[in-house]
Write an enzyme that holds these catalytic residues in place. Structure first.
Site, PDB file in Angstrom:
ATOM      1  N   SER A 119      12.169   1.536   6.849  1.00  0.00           N
ATOM      2  CA  SER A 119      11.934   0.292   6.134  1.00  0.00           C
ATOM      3  C   SER A 119      13.074  -0.670   6.405  1.00  0.00           C
ATOM      4  CB  SER A 119      11.848   0.578   4.628  1.00  0.00           C
ATOM      5  OG  SER A 119      11.845  -0.631   3.905  1.00  0.00           O
ATOM      6  N   ARG A 120      12.682  -1.910   6.729  1.00  0.00           N
ATOM      7  CA  ARG A 120      13.690  -2.943   6.965  1.00  0.00           C
ATOM      8  C   ARG A 120      14.232  -3.445   5.638  1.00  0.00           C
ATOM      9  NH1 ARG A 120       9.510  -6.815   9.587  1.00  0.00           N
ATOM     10  NH2 ARG A 120       8.835  -6.434   7.458  1.00  0.00           N
ATOM     11  N   ASP A 176      -9.765  -7.880   6.717  1.00  0.00           N
ATOM     12  CA  ASP A 176      -8.856  -6.815   6.261  1.00  0.00           C
ATOM     13  C   ASP A 176      -9.520  -6.023   5.126  1.00  0.00           C
ATOM     14  OD1 ASP A 176      -5.967  -5.587   6.148  1.00  0.00           O
ATOM     15  OD2 ASP A 176      -6.498  -6.109   4.093  1.00  0.00           O
ATOM     16  N   ILE A 236       0.830  -1.220   0.000  1.00  0.00           N
ATOM     17  CA  ILE A 236       0.000   0.000   0.000  1.00  0.00           C
ATOM     18  C   ILE A 236       0.858   1.261   0.000  1.00  0.00           C
ATOM     19  CG2 ILE A 236      -0.350   0.250   2.518  1.00  0.00           C
ATOM     20  CD1 ILE A 236      -2.942   0.767  -0.306  1.00  0.00           C
ATOM     21  N   LYS A 242      -5.628   1.685   7.916  1.00  0.00           N
ATOM     22  CA  LYS A 242      -6.712   0.887   8.490  1.00  0.00           C
ATOM     23  C   LYS A 242      -6.277  -0.573   8.577  1.00  0.00           C
ATOM     24  CE  LYS A 242      -8.068  -1.737   5.882  1.00  0.00           C
ATOM     25  NZ  LYS A 242      -7.630  -2.826   4.953  1.00  0.00           N
TER      26      LYS A 242
HETATM   27  P1  NAP Z   1       2.546  -5.432   3.072  1.00  0.00           P
HETATM   28  O1  NAP Z   1       2.642  -5.380   1.579  1.00  0.00           O
HETATM   29  O2  NAP Z   1       2.789  -6.712   3.758  1.00  0.00           O
HETATM   30  O3  NAP Z   1       3.470  -4.287   3.624  1.00  0.00           O
HETATM   31  C1  NAP Z   1       3.587  -3.980   4.978  1.00  0.00           C
HETATM   32  C2  NAP Z   1       5.016  -3.485   5.232  1.00  0.00           C
HETATM   33  O4  NAP Z   1       5.134  -3.167   6.612  1.00  0.00           O
HETATM   34  C3  NAP Z   1       6.086  -4.529   4.969  1.00  0.00           C
HETATM   35  O5  NAP Z   1       6.468  -4.527   3.625  1.00  0.00           O
HETATM   36  C4  NAP Z   1       7.196  -4.063   5.879  1.00  0.00           C
HETATM   37  O6  NAP Z   1       7.889  -3.021   5.216  1.00  0.00           O
HETATM   38  C5  NAP Z   1       6.497  -3.396   7.042  1.00  0.00           C
HETATM   39  N1  NAP Z   1       6.458  -4.181   8.275  1.00  0.00           N
HETATM   40  C6  NAP Z   1       6.938  -3.760   9.483  1.00  0.00           C
HETATM   41  N2  NAP Z   1       6.736  -4.688  10.423  1.00  0.00           N
HETATM   42  C7  NAP Z   1       6.151  -5.724   9.809  1.00  0.00           C
HETATM   43  C8  NAP Z   1       5.719  -6.982  10.271  1.00  0.00           C
HETATM   44  N3  NAP Z   1       5.839  -7.343  11.561  1.00  0.00           N
HETATM   45  N4  NAP Z   1       5.154  -7.828   9.381  1.00  0.00           N
HETATM   46  C9  NAP Z   1       5.025  -7.463   8.082  1.00  0.00           C
HETATM   47  N5  NAP Z   1       5.425  -6.266   7.590  1.00  0.00           N
HETATM   48  C10 NAP Z   1       5.971  -5.408   8.463  1.00  0.00           C
HETATM   49  O7  NAP Z   1       1.077  -4.978   3.537  1.00  0.00           O
HETATM   50  P2  NAP Z   1       0.142  -3.885   2.861  1.00  0.00           P
HETATM   51  O8  NAP Z   1      -0.791  -4.557   1.925  1.00  0.00           O
HETATM   52  O9  NAP Z   1       0.929  -2.760   2.376  1.00  0.00           O
HETATM   53  O10 NAP Z   1      -0.755  -3.505   4.133  1.00  0.00           O
HETATM   54  C11 NAP Z   1      -0.290  -2.667   5.175  1.00  0.00           C
HETATM   55  C12 NAP Z   1      -1.496  -2.014   5.810  1.00  0.00           C
HETATM   56  O11 NAP Z   1      -2.152  -1.241   4.804  1.00  0.00           O
HETATM   57  C13 NAP Z   1      -2.533  -3.004   6.353  1.00  0.00           C
HETATM   58  O12 NAP Z   1      -3.075  -2.550   7.550  1.00  0.00           O
HETATM   59  C14 NAP Z   1      -3.596  -3.041   5.266  1.00  0.00           C
HETATM   60  O13 NAP Z   1      -4.884  -3.321   5.783  1.00  0.00           O
HETATM   61  C15 NAP Z   1      -3.530  -1.623   4.747  1.00  0.00           C
HETATM   62  N6  NAP Z   1      -4.013  -1.490   3.359  1.00  0.00           N
HETATM   63  C16 NAP Z   1      -3.597  -2.355   2.374  1.00  0.00           C
HETATM   64  C17 NAP Z   1      -4.133  -2.249   1.104  1.00  0.00           C
HETATM   65  C18 NAP Z   1      -3.715  -3.164  -0.047  1.00  0.00           C
HETATM   66  O14 NAP Z   1      -4.302  -3.080  -1.125  1.00  0.00           O
HETATM   67  N7  NAP Z   1      -2.706  -4.016   0.100  1.00  0.00           N
HETATM   68  C19 NAP Z   1      -5.083  -1.275   0.824  1.00  0.00           C
HETATM   69  C20 NAP Z   1      -5.431  -0.380   1.819  1.00  0.00           C
HETATM   70  C21 NAP Z   1      -4.905  -0.506   3.091  1.00  0.00           C
HETATM   71  P3  NAP Z   1       9.466  -2.839   5.265  1.00  0.00           P
HETATM   72  O15 NAP Z   1      10.035  -4.046   4.620  1.00  0.00           O
HETATM   73  O16 NAP Z   1       9.642  -1.596   4.480  1.00  0.00           O
HETATM   74  O17 NAP Z   1       9.856  -2.701   6.706  1.00  0.00           O
END
Ligand code: NAP
Length: 309
Positions: free
Chosen positions: A37-38, A169, A15, A91
């Site tokens: 970012s890690r 989610d 996101i 969210k």
């Molecule tokens: P994601 O692709 O898994 O990314 C989350 C990022 O958070 C990871 O890449 C990592 O970034 C960091 N992170 C830090 N601690 C972590 C941990 N313990 N476990 C996993 N990642 C960790 O997830 P995402 O889809 O972007 O979703 C993140 C949030 O945005 C959620 O709450 C989700 O509901 C919300 N969201 C997502 C979307 C969608 O379409 N995917 C849409 C709207 C809202 P680093 O490697 O940079 O540290």
């Protein structure tokens, strides 16, 4: 024009790349001043391996935007508020309601802004649906949120772990719209949650709500939908029907002009954050999360086929 606001974006995942970074880069009111970012961050932007280092090194950055999954978010938000920064939460705003209440109280005591964002509420058709429903008596409302988890969350293990919410989610996005557009609040009266035998969180859910006027209000969420994807809210009233589709982007109703347009959800979230910071106020509406918590409390659990990517 006011001075641009500097923000550090934490968690450079799907996101952050799809929405936060493009929205920030396109808005002259915001400067993406750092990332945490890690896994590497963003070209041309100073990156920190963890949040405490960023908070220590960059006192000039007033806003921290957390785009990490819900479970690690509380400790990060608490640290940022503790360092006197304004905080914007993806969210759902936390892994539990109590965490969100604690952050609200902490932000209020510290005199900083806390913004629990609900991006789907910023979709084009939502305001029109709210206005249309306000003038009518609701008879029936059905939420259908069916998508393919492999397509939208590829390889994200956290969504299957406790606190990751599973199908809630995306489902909480529908609930954020529902709680925005209904003139009178509903509460959950029945839920059935389908858990894959090998996972901590549900892959599908059916929800029924009690409505103060006796309308039938229900929702179905399913992560096993292949082919066309469905993010619809359909309502029948004493004066016609309406349909809010494409996740809130498209509104069609009897006796109303259609509403649709390009996706502006994240630009609107950052514009709202700028307003809140400058006004010195917070916005934390936990209504969508109350329904999710209630579904986990009241819901009957069914075990279904194991899920593997
Ligand atoms: P994601 O692709 O898994 O990314 C989350 C990022 O958070 C990871 O890449 C990592 O970034 C960091 N992170 C830090 N601690 C972590 C941990 N313990 N476990 C996993 N990642 C960790 O997830 P995402 O889809 O972007 O979703 C993140 C949030 O945005 C959620 O709450 C989700 O509901 C919300 N969201 C997502 C979307 C969608 O379409 N995917 C849409 C709207 C809202 P680093 O490697 O940079 O540290």
């Amino acid at each position: 024009m006011a001075e641009p606001l500097s923000v550090a974006l934490v968690g450079i995942g799907k996101i952050a790349r799809d929405q936060h970074i493009p929205a920030l880069n396109a808005d002259p009111d915001w400067t993406l001043a750092a990332t945490v970012s890690r896994s590497g961050g963003v070209d041309g932007v100073e990156n920190f391996a963890d949040l405490p280092q960023m908070l220590e090194a960059r006192p000039d950055i007033g806003v921290v935007s957390l785009a990490v999954p819900p479970v690690p978010r509380f400790a990060m938000a608490a640290a940022a508020i503790g360092a006197g920064r304004h905080v914007m939460l993806e969210k759902p705003p936390g892994a539990t309601l109590a965490e969100c209440h604690a952050l609200s109280a902490q932000a209020q005591a510290a005199g900083v802004t806390l913004h629990a964002t609900w991006h789907s509420r910023m979709a084009h058709g939502v305001a029109a649906a709210k206005e249309w429903l306000a003038e009518r008596e609701l008879k029936r409302l059905r939420v259908t949120w069916k998508e393919d988890v492999r397509r939208w969350h590829p390889g994200q293990e956290w969504i299957w772990q406790a606190g990751g919410l599973g199908v809630f989610d995306p489902g909480i996005n529908a609930l954020s719209i529902l709680t925005e557009i209904l003139p009178a609040p509903v509460h959950l009266s029945r839920a059935v949650l389908d858990f894959p035998g090998n996972r901590d969180t549900p892959i599908a859910a059916e929800l029924d709500f009690a409505h103060p006027g006796g309308a039938e209000v229900s929702a179905v969420f399913d992560w096993r939908q292949e082919g066309p994807q469905t993010w619809d809210i359909e309502a029948e009233t004493d004066a016609g029907t309406m349909r809010l589709s494409d996740g809130g982007a498209t509104f069609r109703a009897e006796g109303a002009a259609p509403v649709e347009g390009p996706d502006r959800e994240y630009p609107r979230l950052y514009a709202r954050m700028a307003e809140l910071v400058r006004a010195g106020t917070s916005e934390v509406d936990l209504a969508p999360m109350v329904h999710v918590a209630d579904a986990f409390t009241l819901g009957r659990r069914r075990v279904v086929e194991p899920f593997d990517w």
